[in-house]
Design a protein around this motif. Structure first.
Motif, mmCIF file in Angstrom:
data_model
loop_
_atom_site.group_PDB
_atom_site.id
_atom_site.type_symbol
_atom_site.label_atom_id
_atom_site.label_comp_id
_atom_site.label_asym_id
_atom_site.label_seq_id
_atom_site.Cartn_x
_atom_site.Cartn_y
_atom_site.Cartn_z
ATOM 1 N N ASP A 181 0.668 -6.257 3.047
ATOM 2 C CA ASP A 181 1.535 -6.933 3.403
ATOM 3 C C ASP A 181 2.910 -5.687 3.875
ATOM 4 O OD1 ASP A 181 1.155 -9.662 2.892
ATOM 5 O OD2 ASP A 181 0.739 -9.152 1.058
ATOM 6 N N PHE A 182 2.855 -4.535 3.279
ATOM 7 C CA PHE A 182 3.823 -3.241 3.792
ATOM 8 C C PHE A 182 2.907 -2.477 3.579
ATOM 9 C CE2 PHE A 182 5.918 -7.020 2.155
ATOM 10 C CZ PHE A 182 6.587 -7.508 2.802
ATOM 11 N N VAL A 183 3.388 -1.094 3.933
ATOM 12 C CA VAL A 183 2.821 0.100 4.383
ATOM 13 C C VAL A 183 4.339 0.847 3.649
ATOM 14 C CG1 VAL A 183 2.180 1.721 4.668
ATOM 15 C CG2 VAL A 183 0.903 0.059 4.593
ATOM 16 N N LEU A 184 4.121 1.612 2.451
ATOM 17 C CA LEU A 184 5.019 2.542 2.687
ATOM 18 C C LEU A 184 4.726 4.364 2.150
ATOM 19 C CD1 LEU A 184 7.136 1.123 -1.068
ATOM 20 C CD2 LEU A 184 7.502 0.415 1.242
ATOM 21 N N CYS A 185 4.891 4.874 2.486
ATOM 22 C CA CYS A 185 4.849 6.217 3.530
ATOM 23 C C CYS A 185 5.429 7.153 2.617
ATOM 24 C CB CYS A 185 4.355 6.670 4.467
ATOM 25 S SG CYS A 185 3.831 8.597 4.838
ATOM 26 N N ASN A 186 4.631 8.918 1.569
ATOM 27 C CA ASN A 186 6.447 9.767 0.901
ATOM 28 C C ASN A 186 6.347 10.631 2.256
ATOM 29 O OD1 ASN A 186 7.313 11.316 -0.770
ATOM 30 N ND2 ASN A 186 5.406 12.106 -1.528
ATOM 31 N N THR B 99 4.623 -0.742 15.722
ATOM 32 C CA THR B 99 3.970 -1.157 16.337
ATOM 33 C C THR B 99 2.588 -2.093 15.193
ATOM 34 O OG1 THR B 99 2.506 0.095 17.377
ATOM 35 C CG2 THR B 99 4.479 0.511 18.412
ATOM 36 N N LYS B 100 1.851 -1.355 14.493
ATOM 37 C CA LYS B 100 0.452 -2.174 14.171
ATOM 38 C C LYS B 100 1.002 -2.405 13.070
ATOM 39 C CE LYS B 100 -2.140 1.466 16.342
ATOM 40 N NZ LYS B 100 -3.027 0.104 17.289
ATOM 41 N N MET B 101 1.984 -2.553 11.988
ATOM 42 C CA MET B 101 1.654 -2.649 10.856
ATOM 43 C C MET B 101 3.307 -2.381 9.834
ATOM 44 S SD MET B 101 -0.148 0.433 8.862
ATOM 45 C CE MET B 101 -1.588 -0.003 10.292
ATOM 46 N N PRO B 102 3.769 -3.128 8.848
ATOM 47 C CA PRO B 102 5.324 -2.811 8.579
ATOM 48 C C PRO B 102 5.267 -1.994 7.604
ATOM 49 C CG PRO B 102 4.394 -5.416 8.383
ATOM 50 C CD PRO B 102 2.920 -4.676 8.293
ATOM 51 N N PHE B 103 5.191 -0.532 8.103
ATOM 52 C CA PHE B 103 5.235 0.865 8.019
ATOM 53 C C PHE B 103 6.716 1.720 7.821
ATOM 54 C CE2 PHE B 103 4.281 5.032 8.464
ATOM 55 C CZ PHE B 103 2.944 5.001 7.216
ATOM 56 N N TYR B 104 6.865 1.825 5.909
ATOM 57 C CA TYR B 104 8.334 2.525 5.822
ATOM 58 C C TYR B 104 7.957 3.499 5.065
ATOM 59 C CZ TYR B 104 9.473 -3.000 5.705
ATOM 60 O OH TYR B 104 8.811 -4.530 6.222
ATOM 61 N N SER C 36 0.247 -1.067 0.152
ATOM 62 C CA SER C 36 -0.079 0.144 -0.526
ATOM 63 C C SER C 36 0.562 1.669 0.094
ATOM 64 C CB SER C 36 -1.145 0.012 1.379
ATOM 65 O OG SER C 36 -1.805 0.755 1.352
ATOM 66 N N TYR C 37 0.730 2.308 -0.681
ATOM 67 C CA TYR C 37 1.644 3.337 -0.640
ATOM 68 C C TYR C 37 0.561 4.308 -0.532
ATOM 69 C CZ TYR C 37 4.838 6.941 -3.233
ATOM 70 O OH TYR C 37 5.666 7.809 -3.285
ATOM 71 N N GLN D 290 15.018 -1.508 3.292
ATOM 72 C CA GLN D 290 14.646 -2.916 4.863
ATOM 73 C C GLN D 290 13.202 -3.131 3.336
ATOM 74 O OE1 GLN D 290 16.609 -3.507 6.855
ATOM 75 N NE2 GLN D 290 14.277 -4.898 7.368
ATOM 76 N N PHE D 291 12.878 -2.161 3.291
ATOM 77 C CA PHE D 291 11.256 -2.369 2.801
ATOM 78 C C PHE D 291 11.851 -3.489 1.350
ATOM 79 C CE2 PHE D 291 9.211 -2.260 -1.100
ATOM 80 C CZ PHE D 291 8.054 -2.917 -1.016
ATOM 81 N N ILE D 292 12.654 -3.688 0.481
ATOM 82 C CA ILE D 292 13.099 -4.405 -0.586
ATOM 83 C C ILE D 292 13.534 -5.721 0.346
ATOM 84 C CG2 ILE D 292 14.356 -4.529 -1.904
ATOM 85 C CD1 ILE D 292 14.468 -2.062 -3.030
ATOM 86 N N LYS D 293 14.580 -5.562 0.393
ATOM 87 C CA LYS D 293 14.563 -6.957 1.569
ATOM 88 C C LYS D 293 13.428 -7.481 2.146
ATOM 89 C CE LYS D 293 18.116 -8.104 5.206
ATOM 90 N NZ LYS D 293 19.323 -7.533 6.288
#
Length: 489
Positions: A221-226, A241-246, A145-146, A461-464
């Protein structure tokens, strides 16, 4: 376990609005530069507007020549290309809510069935869509999710159940006291939440999109944030703490110059020669973004206030800024009275204008991209939020970061207050506090994008993590995703 050596292939679906397409294109380029194959899917309407403005049939053709593997496709948003989406906002949003998912699903299925290599492994889609987790699950893709707005806005929407439970949203007489129970948010007044959270009627099509989108995002599965971790540290740490948030922002074109990939929905005017004739820091840049509208009365007050201020300005005045049916809403004689003091244009390359040394301030609707670009160029802001996230963005700019001031302190705009605040921001004496603060903010953005900076580390880290997740899932059954985001509310 070793990382997979297979090149990740992301199908990328941006939200079909200018402010979402821009950071999506730049993220796609960034991922491709880090070894991804990307298939980027625009709507027919967005594609038509970009190509009409730039004469490029494949917007990624030039960047592909540099060796990046970015493929391009288009799908219908459910409406005819010639349909006026700005004038018919609710119908446009309804199409995105009810129809668009079927077109995306068919496109994803077509890409997978075509036997393309490498095989698609993840779906990257704007967080405001209501369907990505379901589509990703159906085709066995990881869902990324972006989020193209600040983390503060994300967490307000994510905790909409808490706001409802505590009487700050979703009732006829909502509480007006400060909201102090959202994890990672010290305190925020209701008037500083997004426009949709300030409305008592939560039945609009936009509310339905928000409700459904933030249910769907819990399946990501992942959230990317600008955004940048150092700008919103407590909020981002609470979300992690709630989700894989980058937090991976700011997502800009390479080198912060005009991108090789055309993204503008309108032809761009070049005002460089005119700006070159003006002293450093003397010109106010005025733009209310690509989509929001201004009432005719407010536009007249702003125009008259600019005239009274005697400040030079460049004003991006979209043809539909008031309405598609009112192409020239400026007061009679306004342009003639200004003479060479101003340049009024329909559209421009904003980063080129903001980066020009003559620009000393930015009168803005507080769109998130505009704020990040303004910080990068060390241009303080004069804030006039219009709708959605812009009220919350204003709070960050004016109250938290002190890098801007309000255009008007009351809901009613007056030309006198506009003139006074324009002069205040542009004056070397009174505007220096904002200018000094924004230099420190620029440093945080620069540091975040260094090889050892937080945003670069987070993206790597997200890519990994994504590669590990894909490899881990490679032996699972189709759609057998177990590493999903929990409810978190």
């Amino acid at each position: 376990m070793e990382e997979t050596h297979q090149k990740p292939h992301a199908i990328f679906v941006p939200y079909p609005l200018q402010g979402h397409v821009n950071p999506s294109v730049h993220l796609a380029i960034k991922l491709a530069s880090k070894g991804f194959t990307v298939t980027f899917i625009n709507t027919h309407s967005i594609h038509h507007q970009i190509t009409a403005a730039s004469a490029a049939s494949d917007i990624f053709a030039a960047i592909r020549e540099s060796g990046l593997d970015i493929r391009y496709a288009t799908v219908s948003d459910g409406l005819p290309v010639e349909f006026d989406r700005s004038l018919n906002h609710d119908q446009f949003m309804a199409a995105l809510l009810h129809v668009f998912s079927a077109h995306v699903e068919a496109a994803v299925e077509g890409i997978i069935q075509s036997g393309t290599t490498p095989e698609p492994s993840c779906l990257i889609a704007d967080s405001f869509f209501v369907f990505p987790s379901k589509v990703a699950k159906k085709f066995g893709l990881k869902y990324v999710s972006y989020w193209t707005e600040p983390a503060l806005v994300f967490t307000l929407y994510y905790h909409i159940g808490l706001l409802r439970l505590n009487g700050h949203f979703g009732c006829l007489e909502a509480r007006e006291d400060a909201i102090n129970y959202i994890p990672g948010v010290k305190s925020i007044n209701p008037i500083d939440t997004t426009s949709y959270l300030q409305e008592s009627d939560g039945s609009s099509v936009c509310h339905q999109i928000i409700f459904k989108a933030f249910e769907d995002v819990k399946g990501a599965d992942f959230v990317l944030c600008n955004s940048v971790q150092e700008l919103e540290l407590e909020t981002i740490l609470a979300l992690k703490t709630k989700m894989p948030f980058y937090s991976i922002g700011p997502v800009f074109p390479i080198g912060f110059t005009k991108s090789l990939v055309p993204t503008s929905l309108w032809s761009e005017s070049d005002c460089t020669q005119w700006l070159d004739t003006k002293p450093p820091g003397s010109v106010l840049y005025v733009s209310f973004g690509s989509y929001a509208h201004v009432t005719h009365d407010n536009l007249v007050e702003i125009a008259t206030g600019l005239l009274l201020s005697e400040v030079s300005f460049v004003w991006v005045l979209r043809a539909d800024i008031v309405s598609s049916e009112d192409p020239d809403p400026l007061p009679s004689g306004f342009r003639e009275e200004l003479g060479d003091r101003s340049m009024i244009i329909p559209w421009c390359c904003q980063i080129q204008v903001l980066a020009h040394p003559s620009i000393g301030g930015f009168l803005t609707h507080c769109g998130w991209n505009s704020i990040l670009e303004s910080i990068w160029c060390e241009v303080p802001l004069l804030c006039f939020p219009l709708y959605t996230d812009q009220f919350t963005n204003r709070k960050l700019v004016v109250d938290d970061w002190k890098i801007g001031i309000n255009l008007c302190d009351k809901k009613q705009i007056t030309r006198v207050e506009v003139s006074r605040n324009v002069s205040h921001l542009m004056s070397k004496k009174t505007g220096d506090n904002c200018r000094n603060e924004i230099k420190g903010m620029k440093k945080r953005l620069e540091n975040a994008l260094r090889p050892d900076g937080s945003s670069e580390i987070n993206l790597d880290q997200f890519i990994k993590d994504l590669k590990f997740s894909i490899q881990k899932k490679s032996g699972a059954t189709l759609g057998g995703n177990k590493d999903r985001i929990s409810n978190g509310t």
